[in-house]
Design a protein around this motif. Structure first.
Motif, mmCIF file in Angstrom:
data_model
loop_
_atom_site.group_PDB
_atom_site.id
_atom_site.type_symbol
_atom_site.label_atom_id
_atom_site.label_comp_id
_atom_site.label_asym_id
_atom_site.label_seq_id
_atom_site.Cartn_x
_atom_site.Cartn_y
_atom_site.Cartn_z
ATOM 1 N N GLN A 193 0.822 -1.202 0.000
ATOM 2 C CA GLN A 193 0.000 0.000 0.000
ATOM 3 C C GLN A 193 0.859 1.256 0.000
ATOM 4 N N GLY A 194 0.524 2.187 -0.869
ATOM 5 C CA GLY A 194 1.306 3.418 -1.003
ATOM 6 C C GLY A 194 2.289 3.366 -2.161
ATOM 7 N N ASP A 195 2.554 2.157 -2.647
ATOM 8 C CA ASP A 195 3.431 2.021 -3.818
ATOM 9 C C ASP A 195 2.644 2.103 -5.125
ATOM 10 N N ILE A 213 2.697 -1.069 -14.021
ATOM 11 C CA ILE A 213 2.295 -0.034 -13.057
ATOM 12 C C ILE A 213 1.807 -0.784 -11.821
ATOM 13 N N ILE A 214 2.372 -0.482 -10.670
ATOM 14 C CA ILE A 214 1.975 -1.154 -9.426
ATOM 15 C C ILE A 214 0.473 -0.944 -9.222
ATOM 16 N N SER A 215 -0.284 -2.046 -9.112
ATOM 17 C CA SER A 215 -1.745 -1.925 -9.104
ATOM 18 C C SER A 215 -2.409 -2.543 -7.871
ATOM 19 N N TRP A 216 -2.243 -3.855 -7.664
ATOM 20 C CA TRP A 216 -2.920 -4.489 -6.529
ATOM 21 C C TRP A 216 -2.266 -5.823 -6.199
ATOM 22 N N GLY A 217 -2.826 -6.517 -5.251
ATOM 23 C CA GLY A 217 -2.362 -7.832 -4.828
ATOM 24 C C GLY A 217 -3.056 -8.143 -3.524
ATOM 25 N N LYS A 218 -3.217 -9.455 -3.214
ATOM 26 C CA LYS A 218 -3.800 -9.801 -1.917
ATOM 27 C C LYS A 218 -2.703 -9.729 -0.868
ATOM 28 N N GLU A 219 -2.834 -8.792 0.027
ATOM 29 C CA GLU A 219 -1.808 -8.511 1.042
ATOM 30 C C GLU A 219 -0.471 -8.219 0.373
ATOM 31 N N CYS A 220 0.610 -8.296 1.126
ATOM 32 C CA CYS A 220 1.922 -7.920 0.588
ATOM 33 C C CYS A 220 2.965 -8.945 1.013
ATOM 34 N N ALA A 221 3.805 -9.345 0.060
ATOM 35 C CA ALA A 221 4.871 -10.318 0.308
ATOM 36 C C ALA A 221 4.305 -11.570 0.980
#
Ligand code: 4AZ
Length: 251
Positions: A193-195, A213-221
């Motif tokens: 989030q924020g990226d 382009i950084i867009s979305w994903g379920k949670e991070c890493a």
């Protein structure tokens, strides 16, 4: 950015920080002296967005500090959100937007060691699965954390095949042909989030091209949940139509 390392703007000179008033909202990428490419979802008011409130900072290392030598600051003179981005369904299809920038004396970005453009890849250009690319941003920097990074970060991610992303990690309803997926080597590196709106750039023939382009994903890493990016090579015509730029820019 989760994982990876602290970066300097000289190694990501195309990174843009987009602000609404005093607040940082999204990343972006300088693709031409007057144009930033970013994500449509950064502008939840769509066509009704009041662009006077927004500003774009280039050459920025620390999000809360202004380096008057390196930085260039701009107003937004035009916002173009993709006409087929649907704010009501939130499926992130066509998550792409353009900002035209202009400083107080009517000038666009000037090339320096800390500010330069990323190239647009040729239409439909493909890179092999497993290819290493890099992402950068000022977003959340720790898995499970809420705090944004105070400094620019970057990380390496590898491209994931469309088949694996649509069938193994996500579904065809979630990931379509306008998206590409990438993840860190051991799921340790990711955008967060924020990226959003920021760059996924890949080096081809010694040149950095903006592929995502950084867009979305379920949670991070999170294991088996790759980051999802807008596939820039599907939008050469759209970008060219709205900016008047050639359909790809090498060198
Ligand atoms: C976001 O909320 C966001 N892990 C961006 C990228 C990713 C997740 C969330 C990918 O802007």
């Amino acid at each position: 950015i989760i994982g990876g390392s602290r970066s300097t703007v000289e190694s990501q000179p195309w990174i843009a920080a987009i602000f609404k008033g005093e607040g940082f909202i999204c990343g972006g990428t300088l693709i031409a002296p007057c144009w930033i490419l970013t994500a449509a979802h950064c502008f939840p008011d769509g066509k009704r967005t009041r662009i006077m409130k927004y500003s774009v900072h280039l050459g920025k290392n620390a999000i809360n500090e202004t380096d008057t030598i390196k930085e260039q600051q701009f107003n937004v003179s035009k916002l173009v959100v993709h006409e087929n981005y649907d704010y009501t369904v939130e499926d992130f299809n066509n998550d792409i937007a353009l900002l035209k920038i202009m400083d107080s004396s009517g000038q666009c970005a000037v090339r320096t060691d800390s500010v330069r453009t990323a190239c647009l890849p040729p239409l439909q250009q493909m890179l092999p699965t497993g290819f290493y690319c890099e992402i950068a941003g000022y977003g959340r920097h720790q898995k499970g954390g809420f705090e944004y990074s105070r400094h620019l970060k970057q990380a390496q991610v590898r491209l994931i095949s469309q088949n694996a992303c649509q069938n193994k990690f996500y579904s065809k309803n979630e990931v379509n042909k306008n998206m590409l997926c990438a993840a860190g080597r051991d799921w340790e590196e990711d955008a967060c989030q924020g990226d959003s709106g920021g760059p996924l750039v890949c080096e081809v023939n010694n040149t950095m091209f903006l592929f995502g382009i950084i867009s979305w994903g379920k949670e991070c890493a999170k294991k088996f949940n790759p980051g999802v990016y807008t596939k820039v090579t599907n939008y050469n015509n759209w970008i060219s139509l709205h900016t008047g730029l050639p359909k790809y820019t090498a060198g």
